[in-house]
Design a protein around this motif. Structure first.
Motif, PDB file in Angstrom:
ATOM      1  N   ILE A 324       0.835  -1.209   0.000  1.00 45.79           N
ATOM      2  CA  ILE A 324       0.000   0.000   0.000  1.00 45.79           C
ATOM      3  C   ILE A 324       0.869   1.258   0.000  1.00 45.79           C
ATOM      4  N   LYS A 325       1.889   1.245   0.851  1.00 44.89           N
ATOM      5  CA  LYS A 325       2.781   2.410   0.954  1.00 44.89           C
ATOM      6  C   LYS A 325       3.522   2.650  -0.353  1.00 44.89           C
ATOM      7  N   LEU A 326       4.045   1.586  -0.945  1.00 48.41           N
ATOM      8  CA  LEU A 326       4.788   1.720  -2.195  1.00 48.41           C
ATOM      9  C   LEU A 326       3.892   2.236  -3.318  1.00 48.41           C
ATOM     10  N   PHE A 327       2.661   1.747  -3.357  1.00 47.57           N
ATOM     11  CA  PHE A 327       1.737   2.217  -4.391  1.00 47.57           C
ATOM     12  C   PHE A 327       1.473   3.718  -4.236  1.00 47.57           C
ATOM     13  N   LYS A 328       1.230   4.160  -3.020  1.00 50.82           N
ATOM     14  CA  LYS A 328       0.978   5.590  -2.782  1.00 50.82           C
ATOM     15  C   LYS A 328       2.211   6.428  -3.129  1.00 50.82           C
ATOM     16  N   ASN A 329       3.399   5.958  -2.704  1.00 47.89           N
ATOM     17  CA  ASN A 329       4.621   6.696  -3.018  1.00 47.89           C
ATOM     18  C   ASN A 329       4.821   6.805  -4.524  1.00 47.89           C
ATOM     19  N   ARG A 330       4.589   5.708  -5.216  1.00 44.89           N
ATOM     20  CA  ARG A 330       4.774   5.704  -6.667  1.00 44.89           C
ATOM     21  C   ARG A 330       3.764   6.621  -7.349  1.00 44.89           C
ATOM     22  N   PHE A 331       2.517   6.600  -6.856  1.00 45.02           N
ATOM     23  CA  PHE A 331       1.495   7.484  -7.421  1.00 45.02           C
ATOM     24  C   PHE A 331       1.921   8.938  -7.251  1.00 45.02           C
ATOM     25  N   ASP A 332       2.362   9.303  -6.045  1.00 43.60           N
ATOM     26  CA  ASP A 332       2.778  10.679  -5.783  1.00 43.60           C
ATOM     27  C   ASP A 332       3.964  11.070  -6.663  1.00 43.60           C
ATOM     28  N   TYR A 333       4.932  10.168  -6.786  1.00 40.50           N
ATOM     29  CA  TYR A 333       6.119  10.462  -7.584  1.00 40.50           C
ATOM     30  C   TYR A 333       5.738  10.720  -9.036  1.00 40.50           C
ATOM     31  N   GLU A 334       4.913   9.840  -9.595  1.00 38.02           N
ATOM     32  CA  GLU A 334       4.538   9.991 -11.000  1.00 38.02           C
ATOM     33  C   GLU A 334       3.688  11.235 -11.222  1.00 38.02           C
ATOM     34  N   TYR A 335       2.841  11.559 -10.247  1.00 36.56           N
ATOM     35  CA  TYR A 335       2.013  12.755 -10.379  1.00 36.56           C
ATOM     36  C   TYR A 335       2.883  14.010 -10.331  1.00 36.56           C
ATOM     37  N   LEU A 336       3.813  14.035  -9.364  1.00 38.46           N
ATOM     38  CA  LEU A 336       4.629  15.227  -9.179  1.00 38.46           C
ATOM     39  C   LEU A 336       5.647  15.419 -10.301  1.00 38.46           C
ATOM     40  N   THR A 337       6.164  14.325 -10.847  1.00 38.87           N
ATOM     41  CA  THR A 337       7.114  14.477 -11.950  1.00 38.87           C
ATOM     42  C   THR A 337       6.428  14.929 -13.229  1.00 38.87           C
ATOM     43  N   SER A 338       5.134  14.615 -13.361  1.00 37.57           N
ATOM     44  CA  SER A 338       4.403  15.079 -14.542  1.00 37.57           C
ATOM     45  C   SER A 338       3.745  16.436 -14.301  1.00 37.57           C
ATOM     46  N   ASN A 339       3.630  16.824 -13.030  1.00 39.00           N
ATOM     47  CA  ASN A 339       3.064  18.128 -12.649  1.00 39.00           C
ATOM     48  C   ASN A 339       3.974  18.744 -11.585  1.00 39.00           C
ATOM     49  N   PRO A 340       5.177  19.179 -11.937  1.00 39.38           N
ATOM     50  CA  PRO A 340       6.194  19.562 -10.961  1.00 39.38           C
ATOM     51  C   PRO A 340       5.834  20.719 -10.049  1.00 39.38           C
ATOM     52  N   LEU A 341       4.883  21.549 -10.403  1.00 42.98           N
ATOM     53  CA  LEU A 341       4.530  22.694  -9.566  1.00 42.98           C
ATOM     54  C   LEU A 341       3.323  22.423  -8.684  1.00 42.98           C
ATOM     55  N   LYS A 342       2.802  21.203  -8.732  1.00 43.40           N
ATOM     56  CA  LYS A 342       1.597  20.882  -7.974  1.00 43.40           C
ATOM     57  C   LYS A 342       1.894  19.887  -6.870  1.00 43.40           C
ATOM     58  N   LYS A 343       0.991  19.837  -5.908  1.00 40.50           N
ATOM     59  CA  LYS A 343       1.045  18.811  -4.879  1.00 40.50           C
ATOM     60  C   LYS A 343       0.098  17.676  -5.273  1.00 40.50           C
ATOM     61  N   ALA A 344       0.479  16.460  -4.906  1.00 38.93           N
ATOM     62  CA  ALA A 344      -0.392  15.323  -5.221  1.00 38.93           C
ATOM     63  C   ALA A 344      -1.714  15.460  -4.480  1.00 38.93           C
ATOM     64  N   PRO A 345      -2.838  15.455  -5.198  1.00 42.45           N
ATOM     65  CA  PRO A 345      -4.152  15.687  -4.572  1.00 42.45           C
ATOM     66  C   PRO A 345      -4.686  14.448  -3.882  1.00 42.45           C
ATOM     67  N   ARG A 346      -4.059  14.059  -2.757  1.00 45.81           N
ATOM     68  CA  ARG A 346      -4.412  12.798  -2.113  1.00 45.81           C
ATOM     69  C   ARG A 346      -5.888  12.719  -1.758  1.00 45.81           C
ATOM     70  N   ASN A 347      -6.491  13.828  -1.365  1.00 44.18           N
ATOM     71  CA  ASN A 347      -7.909  13.799  -0.954  1.00 44.18           C
ATOM     72  C   ASN A 347      -8.857  13.854  -2.126  1.00 44.18           C
ATOM     73  N   GLU A 348      -8.314  14.074  -3.330  1.00 47.96           N
ATOM     74  CA  GLU A 348      -9.197  14.192  -4.494  1.00 47.96           C
ATOM     75  C   GLU A 348      -9.062  12.996  -5.425  1.00 47.96           C
ATOM     76  N   ARG A 349      -8.206  12.043  -5.079  1.00 49.26           N
ATOM     77  CA  ARG A 349      -7.992  10.925  -5.971  1.00 49.26           C
ATOM     78  C   ARG A 349      -9.236  10.075  -6.124  1.00 49.26           C
TER      79      ARG A 349
END
Length: 351
Positions: A324-349
């Motif tokens: 679970i932790k690895l999946f969340k970390n990977r999701f955040d990493y991929e989101y942030l690398t494709s949207n470098p000025l944004k924060k991962a919208p954890r509550n909106e996923r």
């Protein structure tokens, strides 16, 4: 992949005559686990009911025949077969091995189709799974074929991570298989996993030698000097913080491993003996480098205690939460690398 906070975790049942059913049930006896994930056990309700009765579990299963029937917050059982199976704890049986593969194949299909987010595999018997249709030494090699990426066996806890240059390879073949290309590939896989899956900005990696005392200047073998050292130097020059080769016999006893984010061992036992000595029952086998997250406990089928109700579920539980932790970390990493000025919208996923 977008997802809801309640991550869907697929679980392959493993060897039905081993401890897989017991440790799965013990893990989900605590209903609070369902606050973090929705499990899908790939087996059959008949088989899981057998385990439930054997171990006096209070879990209520939700039976499904397709992933569209899944209910969040329930312990779902995906029926991979409907016929009754004779389960005999502690016995090796090729028919039981065939059911373990049915479960793994169904779970892998769901993973490839994005119907589950994470795969956690219960232990299999590497001998009784072999057939004309399945000729792999274990989960890792099968998943490497089915999923995208370069697979690597990565044994991990919160504080210790050990990857392998070679895994299920006979000792006599190890040195010949360790080539500059393999070394570069495995180190790159570990490096990328540390950044993407473990959120380590500038990974620091140690590499253990091939021969005792890293060859003692050629007295005990030349591979460390002719293959490993030049390749590590080339990788260092690319900017990666890679160090070694270190003599394996003193590396862990001296606590030197604590100075690194990961350690890469040359072969299976060189890495797994210290790993299991330091963290047995808490360790997780993570298949790094693939485009999907797969974890498993750090032990086998444990035939000698199967059916007795005394199996320790902690490593399986660690594998579940690590996945679970690895999946969340990977999701955040991929989101942030494709949207470098944004924060991962954890509550909106959303899924």
């Amino acid at each position: 992949m977008k997802y809801k906070e309640n991550i869907i975790v697929g679980i392959s049942i493993g060897d039905l005559n081993g401890i897989g059913g017991e440790i799965i049930l013990k893990t989900f006896e605590d209903a609070r686990v369902l606050d973090f994930c929705t499990p899908v056990i790939f087996a059959s309700v008949k088989s899981m009911t057998f385990f439930k009765n054997q171990f006096k579990s209070q879990i209520n299963f939700h039976s499904i025949n397709s992933m569209s029937q899944l209910v969040l917050g329930k312990v779902n059982v995906f029926n991979c077969w409907t016929e009754p199976i004779k389960i005999e704890f502690g016995k090796e049986n090729t028919k039981i091995g065939a059911y373990a593969i049915k479960s793994l194949q169904a779970a892998t299909k769901a993973l490839k189709n994005d119907e589950i987010h994470v795969l956690v595999t219960a232990p299999i018997n590497k001998h009784n799974i072999q057939s004309e249709d399945f000729k792999f030494p274990g989960h890792t090699d099968y998943l490497a074929q089915e999923l995208e990426g370069e697979s690597l066996m990565f044994m991990v806890t919160e504080t210790l991570r050990i990857g392998l240059l070679t895994d299920h390879v006979p000792v006599k073949d190890i040195a010949s298989q360790i080539t500059p290309k393999l070394i570069e590939q495995k180190i790159d896989t570990v490096y990328r996993s540390l950044k993407k899956d473990f959120r380590i900005q500038k990974p620091k990696i140690a590499v253990l030698g091939i021969n005792p005392h890293t060859g003692d200047n050629g007295v005990i073998g030349s591979e460390d000097d002719t293959v490993l050292r030049p390749t590590l130097q080339k990788i260092k020059e690319s900017g990666k913080l890679v160090f070694g080769p270190y003599a394996a016999d003193s590396f862990f006893g001296s606590n030197n491993y604590k100075n690194f984010d990961a350690v890469i061992a040359s072969y299976h036992d060189q890495g797994l003996i210290p790993f299991k000595t330091l963290s047995f029952g808490q360790g997780v086998n993570f298949t790094a480098g693939l485009n999907k997250v797969r974890t498993s406990p750090d032990h086998g089928t444990a035939y000698e205690i199967a059916g007795k109700g005394i199996a320790d579920e902690n490593s399986f539980k660690e594998a579940l939460f690590m996945g679970i932790k690895l999946f969340k970390n990977r999701f955040d990493y991929e989101y942030l690398t494709s949207n470098p000025l944004k924060k991962a919208p954890r509550n909106e996923r959303k899924k």
